[in-house]
Design a protein around this motif. Sequence first.
Motif, PDB file in Angstrom:
ATOM      1  N   PHE A  27       0.865  -1.032  -0.137  1.00 24.33           N
ATOM      2  CA  PHE A  27       0.014  -0.013  -0.300  1.00 24.33           C
ATOM      3  C   PHE A  27       1.211   1.365  -0.513  1.00 24.33           C
ATOM      4  O   PHE A  27       2.041   0.793   0.122  1.00 24.33           O
ATOM      5  N   THR A  28       0.347   1.850   0.077  1.00 19.34           N
ATOM      6  CA  THR A  28       1.212   3.988  -0.216  1.00 19.34           C
ATOM      7  C   THR A  28       1.126   3.943   1.398  1.00 19.34           C
ATOM      8  O   THR A  28       0.225   4.267   2.019  1.00 19.34           O
ATOM      9  N   ILE A  51       0.758   6.923  14.299  1.00 17.58           N
ATOM     10  CA  ILE A  51       1.457   7.350  14.331  1.00 17.58           C
ATOM     11  C   ILE A  51       0.805   7.418  12.308  1.00 17.58           C
ATOM     12  O   ILE A  51       0.283   6.717  11.776  1.00 17.58           O
ATOM     13  N   VAL A  52       0.660   8.849  11.680  1.00 14.53           N
ATOM     14  CA  VAL A  52       0.131   9.148  11.168  1.00 14.53           C
ATOM     15  C   VAL A  52       1.154   9.558  10.088  1.00 14.53           C
ATOM     16  O   VAL A  52       1.618  10.078  10.554  1.00 14.53           O
ATOM     17  N   ASN A  53       1.955   8.308   9.258  1.00 11.37           N
ATOM     18  CA  ASN A  53       2.561   8.136   8.153  1.00 11.37           C
ATOM     19  C   ASN A  53       3.032   9.895   6.850  1.00 11.37           C
ATOM     20  O   ASN A  53       3.963  10.575   7.160  1.00 11.37           O
ATOM     21  N   ARG A  54       1.659  10.066   6.688  1.00  5.59           N
ATOM     22  CA  ARG A  54       1.327  11.443   6.198  1.00  5.59           C
ATOM     23  C   ARG A  54       2.379  12.627   6.373  1.00  5.59           C
ATOM     24  O   ARG A  54       2.894  13.572   5.841  1.00  5.59           O
ATOM     25  N   ASP A  55       2.464  12.849   7.756  1.00  4.27           N
ATOM     26  CA  ASP A  55       3.018  13.913   8.677  1.00  4.27           C
ATOM     27  C   ASP A  55       3.586  13.911  10.149  1.00  4.27           C
ATOM     28  O   ASP A  55       4.314  14.647  10.890  1.00  4.27           O
ATOM     29  N   SER A  74       9.955   6.476   5.660  1.00  2.91           N
ATOM     30  CA  SER A  74       8.460   6.285   4.898  1.00  2.91           C
ATOM     31  C   SER A  74       9.551   5.585   3.636  1.00  2.91           C
ATOM     32  O   SER A  74       9.228   4.706   3.284  1.00  2.91           O
ATOM     33  N   ALA A  75      11.534   5.473   3.857  1.00  2.00           N
ATOM     34  CA  ALA A  75      11.685   5.050   2.325  1.00  2.00           C
ATOM     35  C   ALA A  75      12.206   3.440   2.947  1.00  2.00           C
ATOM     36  O   ALA A  75      12.429   3.054   1.778  1.00  2.00           O
TER      37      ALA A  75
END
Length: 130
Positions: A27-28, A51-55, A74-75
Amino acid sequence: DVQLQASGGGLVQAGGSLRLSCAASGFTFDDYAIGWFRQAPGKNGKGVACIVNRDGSTSYADSVKGRFTISSDSAKNTVYLQMNSLKPEDTAVYHCAAEKFPTVFTSAQCIGAVKGSDYWGQGTLVTVSS
């Protein structure tokens, strides 16, 4: 397919530290929130951290605030749970779960939103001896 693989559990003395990892795929990553949940023997499962990965915003259960830190890379599509000052009552099987996280939601809703996810990794056992 969404896959989550938790690792890093083990046996540690009270006051010690462990770092759990949750490797994600399928998934993204930045569209999702990822949470850690634990289930002690004979007890219901509880949310620990999220944790909210986008921020990178986070939320914690009161019982672990100041001792546990959740972070993401994220890497590597991996979320970590650094657990310090462990107590015997932290003994449990720890699972990670992922849920696509609406942009209107905040980290305060993270644990509740992820708890209902269909996507869970296998558990990793953390045992804290006194």
